[in-house]
Design an enzyme around this catalytic site. Structure first.
Site, PDB file in Angstrom:
ATOM      1  N   ASP A 300      27.694  45.702  32.169  1.00 23.45           N
ATOM      2  CA  ASP A 300      27.630  46.002  33.594  1.00 23.45           C
ATOM      3  C   ASP A 300      26.256  46.578  33.947  1.00 23.45           C
ATOM      4  O   ASP A 300      25.644  47.289  33.151  1.00 23.45           O
ATOM      5  CB  ASP A 300      28.737  47.014  33.920  1.00 23.45           C
ATOM      6  CG  ASP A 300      29.037  47.094  35.399  1.00 23.45           C
ATOM      7  OD1 ASP A 300      29.249  46.045  36.007  1.00 23.45           O
ATOM      8  OD2 ASP A 300      29.067  48.216  35.929  1.00 23.45           O
ATOM      9  N   GLU A 352      25.327  41.405  33.733  1.00 20.54           N
ATOM     10  CA  GLU A 352      25.538  41.378  35.180  1.00 20.54           C
ATOM     11  C   GLU A 352      24.180  41.489  35.862  1.00 20.54           C
ATOM     12  O   GLU A 352      23.705  42.579  36.163  1.00 20.54           O
ATOM     13  CB  GLU A 352      26.450  42.529  35.601  1.00 20.54           C
ATOM     14  CG  GLU A 352      26.831  42.473  37.070  1.00 20.54           C
ATOM     15  CD  GLU A 352      27.211  43.839  37.630  1.00 20.54           C
ATOM     16  OE1 GLU A 352      28.061  43.876  38.519  1.00 20.54           O
ATOM     17  OE2 GLU A 352      26.633  44.849  37.196  1.00 20.54           O
ATOM     18  N   ASP A 405      34.608  43.664  41.360  1.00 19.79           N
ATOM     19  CA  ASP A 405      33.953  44.457  42.399  1.00 19.79           C
ATOM     20  C   ASP A 405      33.866  43.720  43.726  1.00 19.79           C
ATOM     21  O   ASP A 405      33.402  44.293  44.724  1.00 19.79           O
ATOM     22  CB  ASP A 405      32.533  44.842  41.963  1.00 19.79           C
ATOM     23  CG  ASP A 405      32.532  45.964  40.934  1.00 19.79           C
ATOM     24  OD1 ASP A 405      33.494  46.751  40.916  1.00 19.79           O
ATOM     25  OD2 ASP A 405      31.572  46.038  40.140  1.00 19.79           O
TER      26      ASP A 405
END
Length: 548
Positions: A300, A352, A405
């Site tokens: 992430d 990400e 998200d």
């Protein structure tokens, strides 16, 4: 690392059906793997499974431990840690099928694991040796982990910074005293990790035997009140002379009209040359442990590994000084060079690569040939050269309808997509022949998209050039409840809340299963060897025929 052309489903373990209030490693997880096999999916993406003190799986209190909320009561019986009568005594009426009642779940799991530990001690003659062997296998992290949990039970209020000075500063003499005085409680926490390890690896083996790979998720940061910050305080930017609290915290600047985000997590001592070797060693151990737990790993906030956003804080009040917040260079090239030298150039990492990207971020990604992500929902806001437009997806990427998200596709289309985005999407998928009034199943294209938006977006992701295509399960089910609303308060009660959503088997209809399998096979994500094999009459057997 190369990912074969494949597809998979994004759903966290807590969102699985279960009789005991939360998805777990029990029978329903095995049933979900069977569903993946039936529909020809090769990847199951989950969220972090490290322990937390709140519903968010990204608020880790350990970078290495396993979350006991995910331990299956049925598997405790199957492995002779509990009796069937222990489960019959549970009041199941307090739990709900469509969300996790976190307080009740936490209380139940702690009660059952306490019983299981007592049963284990009394009935397994090899109990002590089994725990000793497990301890040796996990020695790097588990001693600090079990000590941390045991001390936190003794000092329930506040964080580890509020402990007596010898304990908060990790002094060996103070820790030895805890080991002697709280030996049984330390052994209990060791037992819980032993059970977690046993149940998880049985499940992972089942998935791998069915040719399904598990994609895990790793937050770049961990909570301040965590075993790692306590046990490795020198690796973080803390006020080591006095309070032991952060001098800076992590976050993200204002972006596209959104307010700045304050994550309140401590920042690593990336640029201290005296600390850097130990910090890199810790990261190597963290990645090695994670990649032993899953088959591939998504990191992430990759942006923070090129430059990290630093928010200074007032030491006493811990209030952020937003006017002084800034980006600071991270030694990303040195970091990944060390990682790949130690763990191999083919280390299976997905990163990400979204949010305030710069040329330097993309160069770092490409230099180490890391798979980035492509979010299809973001593909209809900008011009044709938008990296998120499906025609710009590249093979070395993982395509998503949306991540945890993001809003679900239905929510995006009905509540968040602008009229410009909707027009651009309609034009993007409109067939090149026929007029504007052409009907599909009696509906105009616009009305047909409104009814089937999820499958339109799923199809775009499936047919893209990205080696992997990952679909949020909410998009397959055509529901509007998202897993995470970034920026919302992290509650902990028994009602529906952030991170609490669950699905039910009745939602995965035969029509959905057929559609998913059909698209998977249609776009070559179920090929035997991960790539197309042309028929014999299409293979050029004479090298002289090749164009020079």
């Amino acid at each position: 690392m190369e990912i074969e052309r494949s597809s998979g489903i994004l759903v966290h373990i807590s969102s699985l059906p279960s009789s005991y209030g939360i998805g777990d490693f029990g029978p329903q997880a095995y049933k979900f793997i069977d569903f993946l096999v039936e529909t020809r999916q090769k990847i199951w993406q989950i969220l972090p499974i490290t322990p937390t003190q709140s519903p968010s799986p990204y608020s880790g209190m350990s970078a290495f431990g396993g979350h006991w909320w995910l331990i299956s009561p049925e598997k405790l019986v199957e492995n002779n840690f509990l009796s069937k009568n222990d489960l019959k005594m549970i009041d199941l009426s307090k739990f709900h099928d469509d969300y996790v009642a976190y307080k009740d779940v936490r209380n139940l799991k702690e009660e059952l694991l306490g019983k299981a530990y007592e049963h284990f001690k009394m009935n397994d003659k090899e109990a002590e040796n089994k725990l000793k062997d497990f301890f040796e296998q996990q020695r790097y992290w588990i001693d600090d982990f079990t000590l941390f949990l045991t001390i936190k039970e003794q000092y329930e209020n506040g964080t580890w910074a509020d402990w007596p000075d010898p304990l908060r500063r990790h002094q060996s003499s103070a820790l030895d005293q805890i080991r002697q005085e709280k030996k049984d409680r330390i052994q209990y926490h060791l037992f819980v990790q032993y059970v977690f390890h046993q149940q998880w690896f049985e499940l992972k083996k089942y998935a791998n035997n069915q040719h399904v790979k598990i994609m895990g998720d790793m937050p770049i940061y961990i909570d301040y009140d965590s075993v790692d910050v306590w046990a490795h305080a020198d690796l973080f930017q803390l006020d080591k002379e006095n309070t032991m609290k952060p001098t800076v915290i992590s976050g993200f600047p204002p972006d596209q009209g959104a307010d700045a985000q304050i994550w309140n997590m401590p920042i690593y001592n990336w640029n201290d040359d005296n600390v850097k070797p130990r910090l890199f060693d810790w990261w190597i151990e963290r990645l090695r442990h994670a990649l032993n737990t899953v088959d591939m790993l998504r990191i992430d906030h990759f942006r923070g590994l090129e430059s990290h956003y630093v928010i200074p804080v007032d030491i006493k009040t811990q209030k952020p000084k937003m006017s002084e917040a800034r980006w600071i260079k991270t030694p990303g090239d040195e970091f990944f060079t060390t990682i790949t030298r130690t763990l191999g150039k083919d280390v299976p990492l997905i990163i990400e690569d979204i949010g305030a990207l710069t040329p330097e971020v993309l160069e770092l990604r490409d230099r180490f040939q890391l798979h980035g992500v492509r979010i299809a929902q973001k593909g209809f806001t900008y011009d044709a050269d938008n990296m998120y437009a499906p025609h710009n997806f590249i093979p070395r990427s993982v395509a998503y309808t949306g991540s945890h998200d993001n809003p679900t596709t239905l929510q995006w289309w009905t509540k968040e997509a602008s009229s410009k985005e909707k027009r651009q999407f309609i034009d993007y998928i409109r067939r090149p022949i026929g007029d504007q009034d052409e009907l599909i199943d009696g509906l105009t294209l616009e009305k047909h998209v409104d009814k089937h938006i999820c499958w339109y977006l799923i199809q775009l992701v499936m047919q893209s050039a990205s080696n992997a295509a990952i679909i949020q399960i909410q998009d397959i089910l055509n529901v509007a409840t998202r897993m995470n609303e970034p920026g919302s308060s992290d509650m902990d009660h028994n009602g529906p809340q952030n991170w609490s959503w669950r699905f039910q088997w009745s939602q995965l209809t035969s029509d959905i299963r057929t559609r998913l399998k059909t698209l998977t096979q249609m776009y070559g994500r179920d090929l035997k060897y991960g790539k197309s094999i042309p028929p014999d009459d299409m293979v050029m057997k004479d090298s002289k025929c090749l164009i020079q």
